[in-house]
Design a protein around this motif. Structure first.
Motif, short mmCIF file in Angstrom:
data_model
loop_
_atom_site.label_atom_id
_atom_site.label_comp_id
_atom_site.label_asym_id
_atom_site.label_seq_id
_atom_site.Cartn_x
_atom_site.Cartn_y
_atom_site.Cartn_z
N ASP A 28 0.81 -1.22 0.00
CA ASP A 28 0.00 0.00 0.00
C ASP A 28 0.84 1.28 0.00
N GLY A 29 1.93 1.28 -0.75
CA GLY A 29 2.77 2.47 -0.86
C GLY A 29 3.81 2.63 0.22
N TYR A 30 3.87 1.70 1.16
CA TYR A 30 4.92 1.70 2.18
C TYR A 30 5.92 0.61 1.84
N PHE A 31 7.20 0.95 1.84
CA PHE A 31 8.26 -0.02 1.62
C PHE A 31 8.80 -0.43 2.99
N TYR A 32 8.79 -1.74 3.24
CA TYR A 32 9.34 -2.31 4.46
C TYR A 32 10.69 -2.91 4.09
N LEU A 33 11.74 -2.52 4.78
CA LEU A 33 13.09 -2.93 4.43
C LEU A 33 13.75 -3.63 5.61
N ALA A 34 14.25 -4.85 5.38
CA ALA A 34 15.07 -5.56 6.37
C ALA A 34 16.50 -5.10 6.15
N VAL A 64 17.92 -10.41 6.91
CA VAL A 64 17.97 -11.38 5.83
C VAL A 64 16.74 -11.26 4.94
N GLU A 65 15.55 -11.42 5.51
CA GLU A 65 14.32 -11.36 4.73
C GLU A 65 13.16 -10.97 5.64
N LEU A 66 12.02 -10.64 5.00
CA LEU A 66 10.83 -10.32 5.78
C LEU A 66 9.56 -10.64 5.04
N PHE A 67 8.49 -10.76 5.81
CA PHE A 67 7.13 -10.92 5.32
C PHE A 67 6.31 -9.83 5.99
N VAL A 68 5.29 -9.31 5.31
CA VAL A 68 4.39 -8.33 5.90
C VAL A 68 2.97 -8.79 5.63
N ARG A 69 2.18 -8.88 6.71
CA ARG A 69 0.76 -9.22 6.56
C ARG A 69 0.00 -8.79 7.80
N ASP A 70 -1.20 -8.32 7.60
CA ASP A 70 -2.09 -7.93 8.70
C ASP A 70 -1.42 -6.97 9.69
N ASN A 71 -0.74 -5.94 9.18
CA ASN A 71 -0.04 -4.95 10.01
C ASN A 71 1.03 -5.56 10.91
N LEU A 72 1.60 -6.67 10.47
CA LEU A 72 2.71 -7.31 11.17
C LEU A 72 3.86 -7.52 10.19
N ALA A 73 5.07 -7.26 10.65
CA ALA A 73 6.26 -7.57 9.87
C ALA A 73 6.97 -8.73 10.57
N PHE A 74 7.26 -9.77 9.81
CA PHE A 74 8.01 -10.92 10.31
C PHE A 74 9.40 -10.79 9.71
N VAL A 75 10.38 -10.36 10.52
CA VAL A 75 11.72 -10.06 10.04
C VAL A 75 12.68 -11.13 10.53
N LEU A 76 13.47 -11.69 9.62
CA LEU A 76 14.47 -12.69 9.99
C LEU A 76 15.85 -12.06 9.91
N THR A 77 16.62 -12.23 10.99
CA THR A 77 17.99 -11.72 11.02
C THR A 77 18.93 -12.84 11.45
N SER A 78 20.20 -12.70 11.08
CA SER A 78 21.24 -13.65 11.48
C SER A 78 22.36 -12.91 12.18
N ALA A 79 23.02 -13.60 13.10
CA ALA A 79 24.10 -13.00 13.87
C ALA A 79 25.43 -13.02 13.13
#
Length: 189
Positions: A28-34, A64-79
């Motif tokens: 919806d016009g917002y860019f979510y960036l991991a 690393v990567e992310l998913f966005v759904r239902d006003n939630l961002a699921f962000v995966l990171t690695s150490a």
């Protein structure tokens, strides 16, 4: 993906959505960036000629990567901060200026409430072994794959690389559960 289940002696097919994660998503016009160094960044690009940073949340580790759904961002990171987008990065203090250092080993799934784009908030997180490199969401399950380094005898002499595949149930975003994991000898990209 179609899953077949048995119900009253009849096979019932249930369709499940498959989504490939990425380092950024446009919703919806917002860019979510991991961001590989700073965590989650949200850019308001509803007016592309006047795009602005709407908000963000500092997350430790390499995004690393992310998913966005239902006003939630699921962000995966690695150490594993020594590597970003498949390329080695430097080792001096200046190379890591402003980087949010991880307070975990391996990888982490962050669940972030992004309903307020200017002030996203952490809901929960789940740590797991290995450095995640690729993910897919199938329905309410995120499948993560990556590498684990294991010491080989004699201790400290050599490392053996293993690939892992892990499933994470996100049906209840406030209570993410690691469901299953398998490892195999080899490496993932």
């Amino acid at each position: 993906d179609v899953q077949t289940t048995e119900k009253n002696d009849a096979a019932v097919e249930i369709a499940r959505e498959i989504e490939e994660a990425d380092i950024f998503k446009n919703v919806d016009g917002y860019f979510y960036l991991a961001n590989p160094y700073k965590g989650l960044r949200i850019i308001d690009a509803r007016s592309p000629e006047q795009a602005v940073l709407a908000g963000g949340l500092a997350l430790g580790g390499r995004g690393v990567e992310l998913f966005v759904r239902d006003n939630l961002a699921f962000v995966l990171t690695s150490a594993d901060l020594f590597d970003c987008a498949g390329r080695p990065i430097g080792s001096t203090a200046a190379d890591f200026a402003g980087v949010v250092a991880p307070d975990f080993t391996g990888s982490r799934l962050w669940v972030v409430d992004v309903s307020d784009k200017s002030a996203p908030s952490l809901m929960t997180q789940l740590d797991f072994a290995g450095f995640v490199s690729a993910t897919r969401r199938v329905g309410d399950v995120i499948y993560a794959a990556g590498n684990v380094q294991q010491a080989v005898e004699p201790a400290g002499q050599a490392l053996q690389s293993e690939v892992f595949v892990r499933s994470l149930n996100i049906a209840d975003p406030q209570n993410v559960i690691g469901v299953d994991a398998e490892t195999f000898v080899g490496t993932s990209l």
